[in-house]
Design a protein around this motif. Structure first.
Motif, PDB file in Angstrom:
ATOM      1  N   ASN A 107       0.814  -1.213   0.000  1.00 28.52           N
ATOM      2  CA  ASN A 107       0.000   0.000   0.000  1.00 28.52           C
ATOM      3  C   ASN A 107       0.849   1.265   0.000  1.00 28.52           C
ATOM      4  N   GLN A 108       0.156   2.401   0.110  1.00 26.29           N
ATOM      5  CA  GLN A 108       0.829   3.700   0.032  1.00 26.29           C
ATOM      6  C   GLN A 108       1.742   3.972   1.224  1.00 26.29           C
ATOM      7  N   TYR A 109       1.639   3.165   2.257  1.00 26.77           N
ATOM      8  CA  TYR A 109       2.507   3.326   3.423  1.00 26.77           C
ATOM      9  C   TYR A 109       3.681   2.353   3.403  1.00 26.77           C
ATOM     10  N   GLY A 110       3.797   1.595   2.308  1.00 26.20           N
ATOM     11  CA  GLY A 110       4.874   0.622   2.210  1.00 26.20           C
ATOM     12  C   GLY A 110       4.585  -0.657   2.966  1.00 26.20           C
ATOM     13  N   VAL A 144       4.779   7.418  -4.425  1.00 23.52           N
ATOM     14  CA  VAL A 144       3.914   8.136  -5.374  1.00 23.52           C
ATOM     15  C   VAL A 144       2.453   7.979  -4.969  1.00 23.52           C
ATOM     16  N   LEU A 145       2.072   6.782  -4.572  1.00 23.46           N
ATOM     17  CA  LEU A 145       0.699   6.538  -4.155  1.00 23.46           C
ATOM     18  C   LEU A 145       0.357   7.297  -2.868  1.00 23.46           C
ATOM     19  N   LYS A 146       1.316   7.407  -1.979  1.00 25.65           N
ATOM     20  CA  LYS A 146       1.083   8.147  -0.737  1.00 25.65           C
ATOM     21  C   LYS A 146       0.831   9.620  -1.025  1.00 25.65           C
ATOM     22  N   GLN A 147       1.629  10.192  -1.922  1.00 27.05           N
ATOM     23  CA  GLN A 147       1.433  11.598  -2.291  1.00 27.05           C
ATOM     24  C   GLN A 147       0.087  11.776  -2.996  1.00 27.05           C
ATOM     25  N   TYR A 148      -0.257  10.815  -3.825  1.00 23.59           N
ATOM     26  CA  TYR A 148      -1.534  10.847  -4.554  1.00 23.59           C
ATOM     27  C   TYR A 148      -2.702  10.861  -3.566  1.00 23.59           C
ATOM     28  N   VAL A 164      -7.008  11.900   1.434  1.00 27.28           N
ATOM     29  CA  VAL A 164      -7.280  10.575   1.990  1.00 27.28           C
ATOM     30  C   VAL A 164      -6.242  10.254   3.060  1.00 27.28           C
ATOM     31  N   THR A 165      -6.720   9.897   4.237  1.00 26.14           N
ATOM     32  CA  THR A 165      -5.830   9.523   5.336  1.00 26.14           C
ATOM     33  C   THR A 165      -6.266   8.175   5.896  1.00 26.14           C
ATOM     34  N   GLY A 166      -5.405   7.609   6.732  1.00 27.07           N
ATOM     35  CA  GLY A 166      -5.746   6.343   7.357  1.00 27.07           C
ATOM     36  C   GLY A 166      -5.683   5.176   6.384  1.00 27.07           C
ATOM     37  N   PHE A 205      -4.307   2.361  -1.484  1.00 20.16           N
ATOM     38  CA  PHE A 205      -3.850   2.357  -2.873  1.00 20.16           C
ATOM     39  C   PHE A 205      -2.701   1.358  -2.936  1.00 20.16           C
ATOM     40  N   VAL A 206      -2.836   0.336  -3.780  1.00 22.83           N
ATOM     41  CA  VAL A 206      -1.849  -0.734  -3.731  1.00 22.83           C
ATOM     42  C   VAL A 206      -1.128  -0.913  -5.060  1.00 22.83           C
ATOM     43  N   THR A 207       0.115  -1.341  -4.942  1.00 22.59           N
ATOM     44  CA  THR A 207       0.966  -1.653  -6.084  1.00 22.59           C
ATOM     45  C   THR A 207       1.565  -3.033  -5.853  1.00 22.59           C
ATOM     46  N   GLY A 208       2.259  -3.536  -6.846  1.00 26.49           N
ATOM     47  CA  GLY A 208       2.854  -4.859  -6.689  1.00 26.49           C
ATOM     48  C   GLY A 208       3.301  -5.425  -8.020  1.00 26.49           C
ATOM     49  N   ASP A 209       3.397  -6.732  -8.078  1.00 24.08           N
ATOM     50  CA  ASP A 209       3.808  -7.406  -9.309  1.00 24.08           C
ATOM     51  C   ASP A 209       2.783  -7.142 -10.408  1.00 24.08           C
ATOM     52  N   ARG A 210       3.275  -6.654 -11.539  1.00 24.99           N
ATOM     53  CA  ARG A 210       2.395  -6.236 -12.637  1.00 24.99           C
ATOM     54  C   ARG A 210       1.456  -7.370 -13.080  1.00 24.99           C
ATOM     55  N   GLU A 211       2.005  -8.551 -13.316  1.00 24.55           N
ATOM     56  CA  GLU A 211       1.196  -9.650 -13.837  1.00 24.55           C
ATOM     57  C   GLU A 211       0.160 -10.119 -12.824  1.00 24.55           C
ATOM     58  N   LYS A 212       0.501 -10.057 -11.557  1.00 21.13           N
ATOM     59  CA  LYS A 212      -0.463 -10.462 -10.530  1.00 21.13           C
ATOM     60  C   LYS A 212      -1.617  -9.469 -10.445  1.00 21.13           C
ATOM     61  N   ILE A 213      -1.309  -8.183 -10.621  1.00 24.24           N
ATOM     62  CA  ILE A 213      -2.366  -7.166 -10.624  1.00 24.24           C
ATOM     63  C   ILE A 213      -3.282  -7.371 -11.822  1.00 24.24           C
TER      64      ILE A 213
END
Length: 213
Positions: free
Chosen positions: A59-62, A124-128, A134-136, A141-149
């Motif tokens: 997520n946006q917090y790592g 980048v997601l945290k700044q977004y 948006v807090t908490g 907002f999540v990122t990760g392995d492209r193919e898994k997404i």
């Protein structure tokens, strides 16, 4: 076949949209399978609808986000990318209304998946998220392995998500908001690019909440 099943479900949902939340339950979306079970000593068959499988993103917090983070929650899923020049800003403006309505409800979550993980790092997601107010952790907002997404988007949330050099910004994705129940079933899909679609999502979240009262 999947698209036909989905269309039928959406038609059923639209047909009953005028009923009160006490009168109707939301349909289950996706292609069901027949499963055998024993009831009162007898084997019976029943339809089993697909569920969202286990996942692991950041997520946006790592922090690592898994299925456990939405276990026992109603949540809304969507797919986007930060530099999207077309529908994403509209979708996020609409989804922000959902966030504001339920941000203090511990049983509701929002999970937005970036389809551009190379650019959309946790920072980048945290700044977004901060730029949107948006807090908490209600909206993650999540990122990760492209193919898994891409796989979880197209094969499980039943939306378009992937690279497309001909699309604006280089990516193609659905404008849908996907409503998931506490048992990981898809219970609704909504046009996230419209106010009407977002309002229907909010109404159906409340319908779904009634199922657990």
């Amino acid at each position: 076949m999947r698209s036909i099943q989905l269309l039928v479900c959406l038609i059923i949902l639209a047909t009953f949209s005028g009923c009160s939340s006490a009168d109707v339950k939301l349909p289950y979306l996706g292609e069901p399978e027949m499963a055998r079970k024993v009831v009162d000593g007898k084997q019976v068959e029943e339809q089993v609808y697909p569920t969202i499988p286990d996942f692991s993103f950041t997520n946006q917090y790592g922090e690592t986000v898994t299925q456990k983070d939405v276990s026992g929650k109603i949540y809304v899923a969507d797919f986007f990318f930060v530099t999207c020049p077309t529908i994403c800003p509209i979708m996020k403006k609409n989804l922000l209304n959902v966030y504001k309505m339920y941000k203090d409800n511990p049983d509701i979550r929002i999970l937005s998946h970036t389809i551009d993980p190379d650019h959309d790092t946790p920072a980048v997601l945290k700044q977004y998220a901060q730029d949107m107010g948006v807090t908490g952790k209600m909206w993650q907002f999540v990122t990760g392995d492209r193919e898994k997404i891409y796989d979880i988007g197209e094969n499980h949330y039943l939306v378009t998500a992937g690279k497309d050099s001909t699309a604006p910004g280089g990516y193609m994705h659905s404008g849908a908001f996907v409503l998931i129940d506490k048992e990981k079933h898809i219970r609704g899909m909504y046009d996230g690019t419209t106010v009407d679609g977002t309002q229907k999502l909010i109404r159906d979240i409340n319908v779904l909440r009634k199922e657990y009262e």
